[in-house]
Design a protein around this motif. Structure first.
Motif, mmCIF file in Angstrom:
data_model
loop_
_atom_site.group_PDB
_atom_site.id
_atom_site.type_symbol
_atom_site.label_atom_id
_atom_site.label_comp_id
_atom_site.label_asym_id
_atom_site.label_seq_id
_atom_site.Cartn_x
_atom_site.Cartn_y
_atom_site.Cartn_z
ATOM 1 N N GLY A 137 -13.957 0.099 5.869
ATOM 2 C CA GLY A 137 -13.799 1.495 5.514
ATOM 3 C C GLY A 137 -15.140 2.135 5.181
ATOM 4 N N ASP A 138 -15.218 3.448 5.322
ATOM 5 C CA ASP A 138 -16.459 4.177 5.056
ATOM 6 C C ASP A 138 -16.401 4.724 3.636
ATOM 7 N N ARG A 139 -17.164 4.105 2.739
ATOM 8 C CA ARG A 139 -17.150 4.483 1.321
ATOM 9 C C ARG A 139 -18.573 4.720 0.843
ATOM 10 N N GLY A 140 -18.674 5.228 -0.389
ATOM 11 C CA GLY A 140 -19.982 5.309 -1.012
ATOM 12 C C GLY A 140 -20.570 3.913 -1.124
ATOM 13 N N VAL A 141 -21.885 3.798 -0.945
ATOM 14 C CA VAL A 141 -22.490 2.463 -0.901
ATOM 15 C C VAL A 141 -22.290 1.698 -2.207
ATOM 16 N N HIS A 142 -22.048 2.417 -3.327
ATOM 17 C CA HIS A 142 -21.870 1.752 -4.613
ATOM 18 C C HIS A 142 -20.460 1.184 -4.787
ATOM 19 N N LEU A 143 -19.567 1.494 -3.877
ATOM 20 C CA LEU A 143 -18.178 1.068 -4.022
ATOM 21 C C LEU A 143 -17.876 -0.248 -3.312
ATOM 22 N N TYR A 144 -18.827 -0.791 -2.580
ATOM 23 C CA TYR A 144 -18.605 -2.061 -1.892
ATOM 24 C C TYR A 144 -18.888 -3.220 -2.838
ATOM 25 N N THR A 145 -18.143 -4.286 -2.672
ATOM 26 C CA THR A 145 -18.331 -5.488 -3.483
ATOM 27 C C THR A 145 -18.706 -6.665 -2.582
ATOM 28 N N ARG A 146 -19.137 -7.713 -3.214
ATOM 29 C CA ARG A 146 -19.456 -8.919 -2.451
ATOM 30 C C ARG A 146 -18.224 -9.423 -1.709
#
Length: 381
Positions: A137-146
């Motif tokens: 999904g396309d999210r804010g870069v701070h919303l991705y986790t390992r």
């Protein structure tokens, strides 16, 4: 309520000390006496202390519980970040502040950089970054986790080879690393990703006797020295680096040589400096089928550069229609030898002194009848 004035600083200088300059400051039992080597360090300490004191006092007087909760939430999201890092992050990207860019926007910036460099990899990298967005999904870069990145790697591993997974992850990691360098993230979520094993089911693959026969016969017809070197690999299980030699080993002459083979007594003596175990290896159980394939080997055929060996190997495998999986020669030699002469003696032949390691890494089930056919591949023409 914080004190309205910072503590007073009094000189604590003593020229007889190793650090002669110092301050005496604080209140009651909390008084401190730091010392410094230079007067400049002493003055800089006082300035930093006064600035920090006023900053912390202002923070206490203007405390906002909602902002505090937001910073605590950001700290949890940022993982092991310090509270100070979470505060800095909040001040720039908290409520009412700048919007965090989407991953697709950062990916587009990456593609533009490559286009400016006239890179030949633009299309490939663009495809790989789009694959990550399609999956996560396309999210804010701070919303991705390992866990998001790991799930992407696991999905790729079900469809593609390990190196392909590595290439995709490298593209994703580059985007997140750029975000870290630009201050958008404290750390990249694409760290500590577990990649698929290079072994996997390949550990269970042995070369079939008929395939090895075809490979050796093809080599004998086209390139007889290579036939001898391949026979050493497949019948003795020697590591390829002892045949196809890296530059440092070539310079130190750390490779198999013709004078290590005693053709009269059928004994091979390999000095410890050449073996990975760093112990001398004396092979008296070498398969009888080996020696005929060594007939045309000469002194100059040993110590071949890696690139030369790999090119000749690929050509012969292509001509013979044989697929060479990683470590195929050593795994096949170990397994077939174990079926014929037992695990302990087989470990001695291929240079594994520890039988437990031998069983763990190399032994796979092999029927004695198949093994007998394997060691019946002789040079008879």
């Amino acid at each position: 309520m914080p004190r309205s004035k910072p503590p007073s600083f009094r000189n604590f200088d003593d020229p007889d000390r190793r650090e002669p300059y110092g301050w005496d400051y604080g209140h009651g039992s909390g008084r401190r006496y730091p010392t410094f080597k230079t007067k400049q360090d002493k003055l800089a300490f006082k300035k930093r202390f006064i600035d920090r004191w006023h900053s912390e006092r202002y923070a206490l007087l203007s405390f906002d519980e909602r902002e505090w909760a937001e910073m605590r939430r950001l700290k949890r999201r940022l993982g092991r970040a310090t509270l100070e890092e979470a505060v800095d992050f909040f001040l720039e990207y908290g409520a009412g502040k700048a919007e965090m860019p989407l991953f697709s926007a950062r990916a587009a910036d990456r593609i533009k950089d490559l286009e400016r460099k006239n890179s030949a990899n633009v299309d490939r990298i663009d495809k790989q970054l789009r694959a990550f967005v399609d999956f996560s999904g396309d999210r804010g870069v701070h919303l991705y986790t390992r866990e998001d990145v790991q799930a992407f790697a696991d999905r790729l591993a079900k469809q593609w080879a390990r190196q392909t997974v590595v290439n995709y992850l490298a593209c994703v990691q580059k985007v997140f690393n750029d975000c870290v360098l630009d201050g958008l993230l404290v750390r990249s979520p694409a760290q500590r990703i577990t990649l698929p094993s290079t072994r996997g089911e390949k550990r269970m693959v042995l070369i079939e006797p008929e395939d090895l026969r075809r490979l050796l016969v093809t080599a004998w017809e086209i390139d007889r020295p290579m036939a001898g070197l391949l026979a050493i690999l497949f019948f003795l299980g020697m590591r390829i680096s002892m045949i196809a030699v890296p530059p440092a080993k070539r310079a130190n002459r750390e490779f198999l040589r013709l004078d290590m083979f005693d053709f009269e007594h059928r004994v091979i003596v390999i000095p410890g400096g050449i073996m990975k175990s760093e112990a001398d290896l004396i092979i008296e159980d070498a398969p009888e089928c080996l020696w005929g394939w060594l007939a045309d080997l000469r002194k100059k055929d040993f110590g071949m550069p890696q690139n030369s060996f790999n090119q000749r190997k690929r050509m012969l495998c292509r001509e013979a229609g044989v697929r060479w999986a990683p470590n195929l020669h050593r795994r096949s030699a170990a397994s077939y030898l174990a079926a014929m002469i037992g695990e302990e003696r087989a470990a001695g032949v291929i240079g594994d002194r520890d039988r437990a390691i031998f069983v763990k890494h190399y032994k796979v089930p092999a029927f004695r009848r198949t093994a007998a056919a394997y060691f019946d591949i002789r040079q008879t023409f």
